[in-house]
Design an enzyme around this catalytic site. Sequence first.
Site, PDB file in Angstrom:
ATOM      1  N   GLU A  41      59.861  49.160  43.209  1.00  0.00           N
ATOM      2  CA  GLU A  41      59.696  49.856  41.633  1.00  0.00           C
ATOM      3  C   GLU A  41      59.385  48.703  40.760  1.00  0.00           C
ATOM      4  O   GLU A  41      59.171  47.617  41.123  1.00  0.00           O
ATOM      5  CB  GLU A  41      61.060  50.284  41.521  1.00  0.00           C
ATOM      6  CG  GLU A  41      61.642  51.575  42.625  1.00  0.00           C
ATOM      7  CD  GLU A  41      63.007  51.712  42.101  1.00  0.00           C
ATOM      8  OE1 GLU A  41      63.650  51.387  41.117  1.00  0.00           O
ATOM      9  OE2 GLU A  41      63.478  52.736  43.062  1.00  0.00           O
ATOM     10  N   TRP A  73      52.729  50.814  43.654  1.00  0.00           N
ATOM     11  CA  TRP A  73      52.139  49.981  44.680  1.00  0.00           C
ATOM     12  C   TRP A  73      52.400  50.413  46.144  1.00  0.00           C
ATOM     13  O   TRP A  73      52.597  49.748  47.091  1.00  0.00           O
ATOM     14  CB  TRP A  73      52.431  48.487  44.761  1.00  0.00           C
ATOM     15  CG  TRP A  73      52.312  48.010  43.465  1.00  0.00           C
ATOM     16  CD1 TRP A  73      51.162  48.195  42.352  1.00  0.00           C
ATOM     17  CD2 TRP A  73      53.185  46.832  42.750  1.00  0.00           C
ATOM     18  NE1 TRP A  73      51.362  47.592  41.409  1.00  0.00           N
ATOM     19  CE2 TRP A  73      52.432  46.608  41.307  1.00  0.00           C
ATOM     20  CE3 TRP A  73      54.240  46.166  43.011  1.00  0.00           C
ATOM     21  CZ2 TRP A  73      53.033  45.810  40.383  1.00  0.00           C
ATOM     22  CZ3 TRP A  73      54.684  45.368  42.191  1.00  0.00           C
ATOM     23  CH2 TRP A  73      54.164  44.973  40.838  1.00  0.00           C
ATOM     24  N   HIS A 127      30.145  27.970  53.166  1.00  0.00           N
ATOM     25  CA  HIS A 127      28.936  28.623  52.691  1.00  0.00           C
ATOM     26  C   HIS A 127      28.233  27.928  51.474  1.00  0.00           C
ATOM     27  O   HIS A 127      27.065  28.367  51.181  1.00  0.00           O
ATOM     28  CB  HIS A 127      29.467  30.009  52.579  1.00  0.00           C
ATOM     29  CG  HIS A 127      29.263  30.993  53.599  1.00  0.00           C
ATOM     30  ND1 HIS A 127      30.284  30.788  54.570  1.00  0.00           N
ATOM     31  CD2 HIS A 127      28.676  31.869  54.133  1.00  0.00           C
ATOM     32  CE1 HIS A 127      30.167  31.681  55.574  1.00  0.00           C
ATOM     33  NE2 HIS A 127      28.852  32.500  55.380  1.00  0.00           N
ATOM     34  N   GLU A 144      55.091  43.047  51.511  1.00  0.00           N
ATOM     35  CA  GLU A 144      56.106  42.957  52.561  1.00  0.00           C
ATOM     36  C   GLU A 144      57.006  41.707  52.362  1.00  0.00           C
ATOM     37  O   GLU A 144      57.362  41.087  53.380  1.00  0.00           O
ATOM     38  CB  GLU A 144      55.362  42.742  53.886  1.00  0.00           C
ATOM     39  CG  GLU A 144      54.530  44.214  54.381  1.00  0.00           C
ATOM     40  CD  GLU A 144      55.708  44.798  55.138  1.00  0.00           C
ATOM     41  OE1 GLU A 144      56.737  44.745  55.324  1.00  0.00           O
ATOM     42  OE2 GLU A 144      55.090  46.241  55.534  1.00  0.00           O
ATOM     43  N   SER A 164      55.824  35.102  49.767  1.00  0.00           N
ATOM     44  CA  SER A 164      56.059  33.778  50.373  1.00  0.00           C
ATOM     45  C   SER A 164      57.394  33.201  50.125  1.00  0.00           C
ATOM     46  O   SER A 164      58.115  32.618  51.073  1.00  0.00           O
ATOM     47  CB  SER A 164      54.770  32.811  50.228  1.00  0.00           C
ATOM     48  OG  SER A 164      53.702  33.263  50.795  1.00  0.00           O
TER      49      SER A 164
END
Length: 381
Positions: free
Chosen positions: A127, A156, A339, A364, A367
């Site tokens: 929320e 989200w 690169h 989820e 960190s």
Amino acid sequence: MEFTLTRETQMMKEMVRSFAEKEIAPKASYYDRTAEFPYETFKKLGELGLLGIPFPEQYGGSGGDTISYAVAVEEIGRACGGTGLSYAATISLGASPIYYFGTEEQKQKYLVPMAKGETLGSFGLTEPNAGSDAGGTQTKAVLDGDEYVINGEKCWITNAEYANTIIVTAVNGVDEKGKKRISAFIVHTNSEGLKITSPYEKMGVRASNTCEIILDNVRVPRENILGDENKGFGQFLYTLDGGRISIAALAVGIAQSAFEKALAYSKERKQFGQSISSFQAIQFKLADMAMEIELARNMVHKAAWLKDNNKPFTKESAYAKLFASEMASRVANQAVQIHGGYGYMHEYEVERHIRDAKLLEIGEGTSEIQRLVIARQLGCR
């Protein structure tokens, strides 16, 4: 403890990789640019039985294990981070709670269609004022006769526009200690008063459907409460533990793709008359990238093995999610560095991996939350 894949899992891995390379990877840049949801891809994933890997056949699944599922997430994420995220969310967050905590009737009615790929799964926890502090949930459910009336807002939330149902967490009273009692409810997405939109312009994983959900006096039958109404908080903590394994697997897939591109480019790119892969500075980068990916993969497989064998895995899933997500950001960053200027351009795709990987350090459980979970598992209070 040996994590050599079984013959069945190795065959599944090869099948998923082949599908991902043919069907997902060629479209990844397009979906990243347009932020369209790859609906047709998910229809094909369902037809292949990949949306039901960790569930028994009696519920429309394949009867596989968590390691097989993690391998599939890695291979899909290797092709497209956004597709991998929605794939992981529909199984770990949308379907798994019903499998673990639902009644037999709920499993037949809601899990079977998800496992067969007829619809996606979605989990409404976060929320605006309750992210890392999930206990700060403000969405409320009030019992009115044989129905709960739910009011609140979720943000989200993955896959909500493509799901028939959303598992929504809401406060439905207080326990004997006076703390909020949070329960989970199965809410139909066509319910009156439920509004689902996709208002976000995201940095990465743009192929994944991310939604805002408004619940305005949404009525839910009492039988749609998921599991024990007094244990909703514990249910979604268990759900998140399992979800962290899949997020870690997704991180490994994204990192693997970034590494492979960097390795191939280093062999082709010539400077000072030789390929840059012959320079020790580049070799050391590639060696560190390969090592960290393999370490993260082993952590994922260990956590998955523990879960499959009904052993405690909270700490190990946090280990895997924390290390793999931060590893993916490091590897993707080094891939861009190898690169050089080309890495900064859309054409070479490695910049997309940086953007996709960053979310995995946030979703989820950030960190910081993972470190807190680990510390508590170590006995720190």
